[in-house]
Design an enzyme around this catalytic site. Structure first.
Site, mmCIF file in Angstrom:
data_model
loop_
_atom_site.group_PDB
_atom_site.id
_atom_site.type_symbol
_atom_site.label_atom_id
_atom_site.label_comp_id
_atom_site.label_asym_id
_atom_site.label_seq_id
_atom_site.Cartn_x
_atom_site.Cartn_y
_atom_site.Cartn_z
ATOM 1 N N ASN A 1 -4.744 27.298 16.637
ATOM 2 C CA ASN A 1 -4.188 27.890 17.876
ATOM 3 C C ASN A 1 -4.823 27.329 19.151
ATOM 4 O O ASN A 1 -4.250 27.426 20.236
ATOM 5 C CB ASN A 1 -4.334 29.422 17.878
ATOM 6 C CG ASN A 1 -3.361 30.132 16.966
ATOM 7 O OD1 ASN A 1 -3.597 31.262 16.535
ATOM 8 N ND2 ASN A 1 -2.236 29.493 16.641
ATOM 9 N N ASP B 1 2.846 37.447 12.573
ATOM 10 C CA ASP B 1 3.657 36.355 13.128
ATOM 11 C C ASP B 1 4.903 36.902 13.824
ATOM 12 O O ASP B 1 5.423 37.946 13.440
ATOM 13 C CB ASP B 1 4.053 35.414 11.974
ATOM 14 C CG ASP B 1 4.569 34.083 12.490
ATOM 15 O OD1 ASP B 1 4.381 33.776 13.680
ATOM 16 O OD2 ASP B 1 5.174 33.345 11.691
HETATM 17 C C1 FPP Z 1 1.767 34.624 16.098
HETATM 18 O O1 FPP Z 1 2.845 34.720 16.978
HETATM 19 C C2 FPP Z 1 0.594 35.321 16.564
HETATM 20 C C3 FPP Z 1 -0.516 34.728 17.089
HETATM 21 C C4 FPP Z 1 -0.638 33.292 17.296
HETATM 22 C C5 FPP Z 1 -1.705 35.452 17.482
HETATM 23 C C6 FPP Z 1 -1.815 36.857 17.000
HETATM 24 C C7 FPP Z 1 -2.241 37.662 18.132
HETATM 25 C C8 FPP Z 1 -1.872 38.932 18.375
HETATM 26 C C9 FPP Z 1 -1.070 39.738 17.460
HETATM 27 C C10 FPP Z 1 -2.286 39.581 19.642
HETATM 28 C C11 FPP Z 1 -3.735 39.831 19.742
HETATM 29 C C12 FPP Z 1 -4.288 40.624 18.608
HETATM 30 C C13 FPP Z 1 -5.506 41.193 18.620
HETATM 31 C C14 FPP Z 1 -6.015 41.878 17.416
HETATM 32 C C15 FPP Z 1 -6.363 41.141 19.797
HETATM 33 P P1 FPP Z 1 3.559 33.393 17.432
HETATM 34 O O2 FPP Z 1 3.205 33.162 18.849
HETATM 35 O O3 FPP Z 1 3.226 32.262 16.514
HETATM 36 O O4 FPP Z 1 5.052 33.808 17.260
HETATM 37 P P2 FPP Z 1 6.285 32.813 17.047
HETATM 38 O O5 FPP Z 1 6.045 32.122 15.720
HETATM 39 O O6 FPP Z 1 7.452 33.755 16.996
HETATM 40 O O7 FPP Z 1 6.319 31.882 18.209
#
Ligand code: FPP
Length: 245
Positions: A70, A22
């Site tokens: 998501n 996250d």
């Molecule tokens: C949370 O950050 C992360 C995600 C929704 C997706 C996770 C994806 C990755 C780490 C990149 C791709 C990974 C692979 C293995 C291909 P957020 O957007 O919710 O962050 P925030 O809460 O700070 O807005």
């Protein structure tokens, strides 16, 4: 091996580490970059974390890469995340073979776009004989959805009036994986976000304020050292646990 790594007890490593990655968005915001840049850096951290886990001797690692919820993000972000996933699979699959890492995926995989699913299946095939570590990507994954899918499969078979935990677990996406020993969540949030709801029953939870794009091997080692200080109880008293050791 540096000092921090050498403090790790190889006999007491968690067998299965699961990670809620996250903070990509917040990392990008801090740097006045787009959310996509945050996810790109997050992908780099994921790649490094997998390699670090293998080097440290972890046998199973599961990453929450895309949740069932998501899909409700802005379309542009969903497309970008799908593209990144494809990119990750295309660029990393040979590297996974080289490092003897088997790829696995859990979630409602049929909801992924066809091109992503094709690349995913090719990467799973390519790594199918690897034995050093299993990397599971949770994709279009939700814990409640997983439980509902299991219940519906059981109803469809229709030969049982009641089930027990063992039978039920056999219908989960994770039926071939050991239960998670350690959950790491980055960026300081104290919630499960619909991740592995059944499986996390006795898992140790470690939350770090570090945003996922900043997460490196040293952070993983710190989480493992913290895990090694814990006494796992599984519902027993601490005296009972001591007797069992
Ligand atoms: C949370 O950050 C992360 C995600 C929704 C997706 C996770 C994806 C990755 C780490 C990149 C791709 C990974 C692979 C293995 C291909 P957020 O957007 O919710 O962050 P925030 O809460 O700070 O807005």
């Amino acid at each position: 091996m540096n000092k921090v790594n050498s403090e790790l007890n190889p006999q007491r490593l968690p067998r299965h580490v699961v990670i809620i990655m996250d903070g990509n968005g917040r990392w990008a915001k801090q740097k006045k970059l787009s959310r996509l840049s945050g996810h790109k850096e997050g992908m780099k951290s994921a790649s490094l974390a997998v390699k670090a886990a293998k080097e440290l001797g972890i046998k199973y690692i599961t990453l929450f890469a895309f949740s069932a919820q998501n899909w409700n993000r802005p379309e542009k972000e969903v497309i970008a995340l799908m593209n990144l996933l494809k990119q990750y699979l295309e660029s990393e699959s040979k590297e996974l073979v080289k490092r003897d890492i088997k790829l696995n995926a859990i979630g409602r995989l049929n909801e992924l776009p066809d091109d992503v699913l094709d690349v995913l299946n090719s990467a799973i095939d390519l790594t199918s004989n690897c034995k050093g570590m299993t990397l599971t990507l949770a994709l279009s994954y939700g814990g409640r959805e997983e439980i509902i899918d299991a219940v519906n499969s059981i109803i469809e078979i229709g030969d049982r009036k009641a089930v027990d935990e063992k039978y039920f677990s056999g219908f989960l996406y994770t039926k071939d994986l050991p239960e998670p020993d350690l959950l790491i969540r980055t960026s300081g949030e104290m919630r499960l976000s619909n991740f592995l709801l059944w499986q996390l029953a006795y898992t140790e939870i470690y939350v770090t304020k570090t945003l996922w794009p900043n997460f490196r091997k040293s952070h993983l080692v710190r989480a493992l050292l913290n895990f090694q200080k814990r006494e796992r109880r599984f519902g027993l008293t601490s005296d009972q646990v001591k007797k069992e050791i």
